[in-house]
Write a protein that holds these residues in place. Structure first.
Motif, PDB file in Angstrom:
ATOM      1  N   ILE A  43       3.763   8.000   2.424  1.00  0.00           N
ATOM      2  CA  ILE A  43       2.239   8.088   1.882  1.00  0.00           C
ATOM      3  C   ILE A  43       1.794   9.460   2.225  1.00  0.00           C
ATOM      4  O   ILE A  43       1.910   9.957   3.208  1.00  0.00           O
ATOM      5  CB  ILE A  43       1.534   6.990   2.843  1.00  0.00           C
ATOM      6  N   THR A  44       1.187  10.087   1.094  1.00  0.00           N
ATOM      7  CA  THR A  44       1.028  11.425   1.371  1.00  0.00           C
ATOM      8  C   THR A  44      -0.568  11.390   2.263  1.00  0.00           C
ATOM      9  O   THR A  44      -1.217  10.471   2.278  1.00  0.00           O
ATOM     10  CB  THR A  44       0.367  11.824   0.059  1.00  0.00           C
ATOM     11  N   ILE A  72      -6.722   5.079   1.633  1.00  0.00           N
ATOM     12  CA  ILE A  72      -6.285   3.856   1.989  1.00  0.00           C
ATOM     13  C   ILE A  72      -6.920   3.407   3.475  1.00  0.00           C
ATOM     14  O   ILE A  72      -7.474   2.434   3.502  1.00  0.00           O
ATOM     15  CB  ILE A  72      -4.805   3.536   2.309  1.00  0.00           C
ATOM     16  N   MET A  73      -6.993   4.301   4.365  1.00  0.00           N
ATOM     17  CA  MET A  73      -7.553   4.046   5.761  1.00  0.00           C
ATOM     18  C   MET A  73      -9.139   3.665   5.368  1.00  0.00           C
ATOM     19  O   MET A  73      -9.486   3.132   6.250  1.00  0.00           O
ATOM     20  CB  MET A  73      -7.416   5.305   6.733  1.00  0.00           C
ATOM     21  N   SER A  74      -9.663   4.305   4.498  1.00  0.00           N
ATOM     22  CA  SER A  74     -11.257   4.192   4.256  1.00  0.00           C
ATOM     23  C   SER A  74     -11.172   2.618   3.982  1.00  0.00           C
ATOM     24  O   SER A  74     -12.529   2.069   4.427  1.00  0.00           O
ATOM     25  CB  SER A  74     -11.664   4.913   3.288  1.00  0.00           C
ATOM     26  N   GLY A 113       0.076   7.314  -7.146  1.00  0.00           N
ATOM     27  CA  GLY A 113      -0.994   7.781  -8.174  1.00  0.00           C
ATOM     28  C   GLY A 113      -2.472   7.182  -7.995  1.00  0.00           C
ATOM     29  O   GLY A 113      -3.162   7.372  -7.207  1.00  0.00           O
ATOM     30  N   LEU A 114      -2.486   6.070  -8.938  1.00  0.00           N
ATOM     31  CA  LEU A 114      -3.856   5.489  -8.727  1.00  0.00           C
ATOM     32  C   LEU A 114      -4.095   4.432  -7.582  1.00  0.00           C
ATOM     33  O   LEU A 114      -5.260   4.302  -7.526  1.00  0.00           O
ATOM     34  CB  LEU A 114      -3.929   4.755 -10.303  1.00  0.00           C
ATOM     35  N   PHE A 115      -3.243   3.886  -7.073  1.00  0.00           N
ATOM     36  CA  PHE A 115      -3.242   2.662  -6.069  1.00  0.00           C
ATOM     37  C   PHE A 115      -4.301   3.226  -4.973  1.00  0.00           C
ATOM     38  O   PHE A 115      -5.126   2.555  -4.870  1.00  0.00           O
ATOM     39  CB  PHE A 115      -2.032   2.345  -5.281  1.00  0.00           C
ATOM     40  N   PRO A 116      -4.061   4.337  -4.100  1.00  0.00           N
ATOM     41  CA  PRO A 116      -4.991   4.729  -3.353  1.00  0.00           C
ATOM     42  C   PRO A 116      -6.428   4.788  -3.594  1.00  0.00           C
ATOM     43  O   PRO A 116      -7.548   4.298  -2.954  1.00  0.00           O
ATOM     44  CB  PRO A 116      -4.423   6.057  -2.765  1.00  0.00           C
ATOM     45  N   PHE A 131       0.935  -1.057  -0.052  1.00  0.00           N
ATOM     46  CA  PHE A 131       0.021   0.074  -0.023  1.00  0.00           C
ATOM     47  C   PHE A 131       0.929   1.153  -0.080  1.00  0.00           C
ATOM     48  O   PHE A 131       1.550   1.578   0.828  1.00  0.00           O
ATOM     49  CB  PHE A 131      -1.045  -0.082   1.308  1.00  0.00           C
ATOM     50  N   GLN A 132       0.711   2.161  -1.145  1.00  0.00           N
ATOM     51  CA  GLN A 132       1.679   3.120  -1.249  1.00  0.00           C
ATOM     52  C   GLN A 132       1.054   4.230  -1.997  1.00  0.00           C
ATOM     53  O   GLN A 132       0.167   4.073  -2.449  1.00  0.00           O
ATOM     54  CB  GLN A 132       3.082   2.606  -1.912  1.00  0.00           C
TER      55      GLN A 132
END
Length: 183
Positions: free
Chosen positions: A140-141, A148-150, A109-112, A105-106
């Motif tokens: 992680i921004t 990601i936390m959601s 761009g699109l991943f989150p 998990f990083q």
């Protein structure tokens, strides 16, 4: 039915092996399993020059640079998210979505955004989420962390692949994280 979402059609043989091991273990336990590639690739694209990244150079040479990210995101929604939604609407009961098997998990761009959208589909269809053998990047921004936390907050189980990732999630306030090395 269980749905696995990982890099199962990646050009990285390790990613494919992780998915195969996860699916085989679940099938041994009598589960019906369906795999969806996180990048949006389909099984017939394994030898395609796009590899695991739909945005590789040359693939959309005719699209202006500023439009490529939205185009790639729309293709991902069409391929991956619609596969998930079709499964949810099928007459088979989905027990859970399992994300991971080595995923990191990083902020890339699109991943989150993709994790957030998967979480929204799971929430809408009331499907449990399990994050298994995930890694968490150090850099992680703040916006990506919220996205990601959601998903992580919706997860009924979270297993990290290394101690660093487990400690990172502890720092984020997730205390029920367990450690499970890559498959």
């Amino acid at each position: 039915m269980l749905i696995t979402i990982n890099e199962c059609y990646s050009d990285n043989i390790g990613d494919q092996a992780i998915n195969i091991a996860l699916v085989e273990e679940l099938k041994k336990r009598g589960e019906d399993v369906f795999s969806i590639d996180f990048s949006g690739l389909m099984p017939n694209q394994l030898n395609d020059n796009t590899n695991a990244n739909i945005s590789h150079k040359g693939r959309y040479w005719f699209v202006p640079k500023m439009l490529k990210t939205p185009l790639i995101q729309l293709l991902w929604v069409k391929r991956t998210l619609f596969s998930l939604i079709r499964c949810a609407y099928s007459n088979k009961k989905i027990k859970a979505i399992i994300i991971g098997g080595g995923q990191i998990f990083q902020s890339n761009g699109l991943f989150p955004i993709r994790l957030f959208l998967i979480g929204m589909v799971a929430k809408f269809f009331k499907i449990d989420v399990i994050c298994y053998s995930i890694g968490v990047s150090k850099d992680i921004t703040p916006i990506d962390k919220i996205l990601i936390m959601s998903l992580l907050k919706r997860s009924i189980l979270i297993y990290t692949r290394d101690k660093f990732s487990q400690e990172q999630l502890f720092n984020w306030g997730l205390f029920s994280v367990k450690l499970a090395p890559d498959i």
